[in-house]
Write a protein that holds these residues in place. Structure first.
Motif, mmCIF file in Angstrom:
data_model
loop_
_atom_site.group_PDB
_atom_site.id
_atom_site.type_symbol
_atom_site.label_atom_id
_atom_site.label_comp_id
_atom_site.label_asym_id
_atom_site.label_seq_id
_atom_site.Cartn_x
_atom_site.Cartn_y
_atom_site.Cartn_z
ATOM 1 N N MET A 119 0.820 -1.209 0.000
ATOM 2 C CA MET A 119 0.000 0.000 0.000
ATOM 3 C C MET A 119 0.855 1.260 0.000
ATOM 4 N N SER A 120 0.307 2.310 -0.612
ATOM 5 C CA SER A 120 0.926 3.626 -0.529
ATOM 6 C C SER A 120 0.631 4.214 0.849
ATOM 7 N N ARG A 121 1.263 5.343 1.172
ATOM 8 C CA ARG A 121 1.012 5.977 2.468
ATOM 9 C C ARG A 121 -0.442 6.396 2.607
ATOM 10 N N ALA A 122 -1.027 6.894 1.511
ATOM 11 C CA ALA A 122 -2.432 7.316 1.563
ATOM 12 C C ALA A 122 -3.327 6.121 1.839
ATOM 13 N N GLU A 123 -3.036 4.990 1.208
ATOM 14 C CA GLU A 123 -3.843 3.790 1.418
ATOM 15 C C GLU A 123 -3.669 3.265 2.843
ATOM 16 N N ARG A 124 -2.462 3.386 3.387
ATOM 17 C CA ARG A 124 -2.251 2.959 4.770
ATOM 18 C C ARG A 124 -3.071 3.808 5.733
ATOM 19 N N ARG A 125 -3.236 5.081 5.402
ATOM 20 C CA ARG A 125 -4.047 5.944 6.270
ATOM 21 C C ARG A 125 -5.503 5.489 6.265
ATOM 22 N N ILE A 126 -5.981 5.065 5.096
ATOM 23 C CA ILE A 126 -7.354 4.551 5.028
ATOM 24 C C ILE A 126 -7.468 3.267 5.843
ATOM 25 N N ALA A 127 -6.488 2.375 5.681
ATOM 26 C CA ALA A 127 -6.504 1.115 6.419
ATOM 27 C C ALA A 127 -6.480 1.369 7.920
ATOM 28 N N ARG A 128 -5.644 2.318 8.348
ATOM 29 C CA ARG A 128 -5.566 2.626 9.783
ATOM 30 C C ARG A 128 -6.886 3.187 10.286
ATOM 31 N N ALA A 129 -7.524 4.043 9.483
ATOM 32 C CA ALA A 129 -8.824 4.599 9.878
ATOM 33 C C ALA A 129 -9.847 3.482 10.063
ATOM 34 N N LEU A 130 -9.786 2.478 9.210
ATOM 35 C CA LEU A 130 -10.704 1.351 9.324
ATOM 36 C C LEU A 130 -10.424 0.542 10.588
ATOM 37 N N PHE A 131 -9.159 0.194 10.809
ATOM 38 C CA PHE A 131 -8.816 -0.620 11.959
ATOM 39 C C PHE A 131 -9.084 0.100 13.275
ATOM 40 N N LEU A 132 -8.678 1.370 13.354
ATOM 41 C CA LEU A 132 -8.807 2.097 14.612
ATOM 42 C C LEU A 132 -10.251 2.432 14.954
ATOM 43 N N SER A 133 -11.113 2.480 13.944
ATOM 44 C CA SER A 133 -12.530 2.739 14.201
ATOM 45 C C SER A 133 -13.322 1.445 14.299
ATOM 46 N N ASN A 134 -12.598 0.320 14.370
ATOM 47 C CA ASN A 134 -13.272 -0.981 14.361
ATOM 48 C C ASN A 134 -14.187 -1.116 13.149
ATOM 49 N N PHE A 135 -13.724 -0.590 12.016
ATOM 50 C CA PHE A 135 -14.388 -0.661 10.715
ATOM 51 C C PHE A 135 -15.639 0.206 10.606
ATOM 52 N N GLU A 136 -15.938 0.988 11.635
ATOM 53 C CA GLU A 136 -17.066 1.905 11.542
ATOM 54 C C GLU A 136 -16.835 2.937 10.437
ATOM 55 N N ALA A 137 -15.563 3.326 10.234
ATOM 56 C CA ALA A 137 -15.241 4.294 9.181
ATOM 57 C C ALA A 137 -15.621 3.778 7.809
ATOM 58 N N GLY A 138 -15.580 2.463 7.633
ATOM 59 C CA GLY A 138 -15.943 1.872 6.347
ATOM 60 C C GLY A 138 -17.419 1.928 6.050
#
Length: 297
Positions: A20-39
């Motif tokens: 993943m690029s850095r931007a994609e990692r930020r999306i992945a982190r947002a998903l994990f840290l929000s327990n996927f609520e961000a998705g």
């Protein structure tokens, strides 16, 4: 079309983190840290949370195999139902009707360790090993309440291989980490260990070092410490369990593998001489001659 069953999205994120690029990692982190609520949010809201553009979010979900953003939201909803956060909530998932068999624990531990080592991207791993073994650069290691052990261990190992290695967590003068910041610059390297739940002091120190020009290498779990946003290199550990505490063995396995890679890149004769010098004076450790005498007694 991507599978919508529970666990698929999380597995795909873990599998693809290394590319993943850095931007994609930020999306992945947002998903994990929000327990996927961000998705489950709109494209615009997820983009805002991850600090990326809307088109980046769409490309991200398409790359994961979802034909539409609605398909991705459905998958995130399933993951949300299964996700947990704190040790207390994790512990609530532990079966209480019967004790866990040792074989079951070992099988899960081996699976997570194999998954961690399987996420190694060889070229990236080679770059990290060369940076950590470069004796021309000062190296600082740092961890948090849970991970300072790893920072201290790596520093003590690498000190035998090269000069200018220091664990921020175990400074012999008893300084606090911030005392070292004025001396960290663009020829220095900070190796940070940050596993959930992430520690503010580790994040703040590493970010300041980065802003002063230091190269940051991060070892983190699949939920991605905020340090991943600015780290030059990120090594991911698959440490998840269904108990209150994540596995630490996969992190140790990754460290051992990295150490072997560093050894392959250093000058053997120089390292041999350095180890000889390190062993020249007593350090409270039992020497070979003493060990022979102890066994003969």
């Amino acid at each position: 079309m991507a599978d919508k069953t529970v666990g698929y999205l999380a597995k795909e994120l873990r599998t693809n983190l290394k590319s993943m690029s850095r931007a994609e990692r930020r999306i992945a982190r947002a998903l994990f840290l929000s327990n996927f609520e961000a998705g489950m949010m709109s494209v615009a809201n997820l983009a805002s949370m991850a600090n990326v553009s809307g088109p980046t979010v769409i490309r991200f979900t398409n790359n994961l195999g979802y034909a539409t953003y609605k398909d991705f939201q459905d998958a995130a909803s399933l993951e949300r139902e299964e996700s947990v956060k704190s040790p207390a909530r994790l512990y609530s998932r532990v079966p209480t009707s019967q004790p866990r068999e040792t074989e079951e624990v070992i099988e899960r531990l081996l699976r997570r360790t194999t998954s961690t080592l399987g996420m190694i991207e060889e070229q990236e791993f080679e770059k990290v090993a060369k940076i950590l073994g470069d004796k021309r650069r000062n190296l600082y290691t740092i961890g948090g309440q849970l991970t300072s052990f790893f920072a201290n261990l790596v520093a003590s190992r690498l000190f035998l291989l090269r000069p200018s290695v220091q664990s921020i967590n175990a400074h012999p003068m008893g300084f606090c980490p911030e005392d070292q910041l004025p001396f960290i610059g663009n020829r220095d390297v900070v190796l940070a260990f940050d596993l959930r739940r992430y520690q503010k002091s580790t994040i703040n120190f590493t970010k300041l070092a980065y802003e002063q020009g230091a190269t940051v290498i991060l070892m983190t779990d699949m939920w991605l410490s905020p340090i991943a946003d600015f780290a030059s290199h990120v090594l991911v550990v698959d440490s998840e369990t269904d108990g209150p505490y994540d596995f630490l063995t996969p992190c140790m396995a990754l460290i051992d593998t990295l150490h072997e890679k560093i050894l392959a890149n250093v000058n053997f004769e120089e390292v041999q001489e350095r180890i000889r010098l390190c062993e020249k004076y007593p350090r409270g450790l039992l020497g070979e001659d003493e060990l022979v005498q102890e066994r003969a007694a």
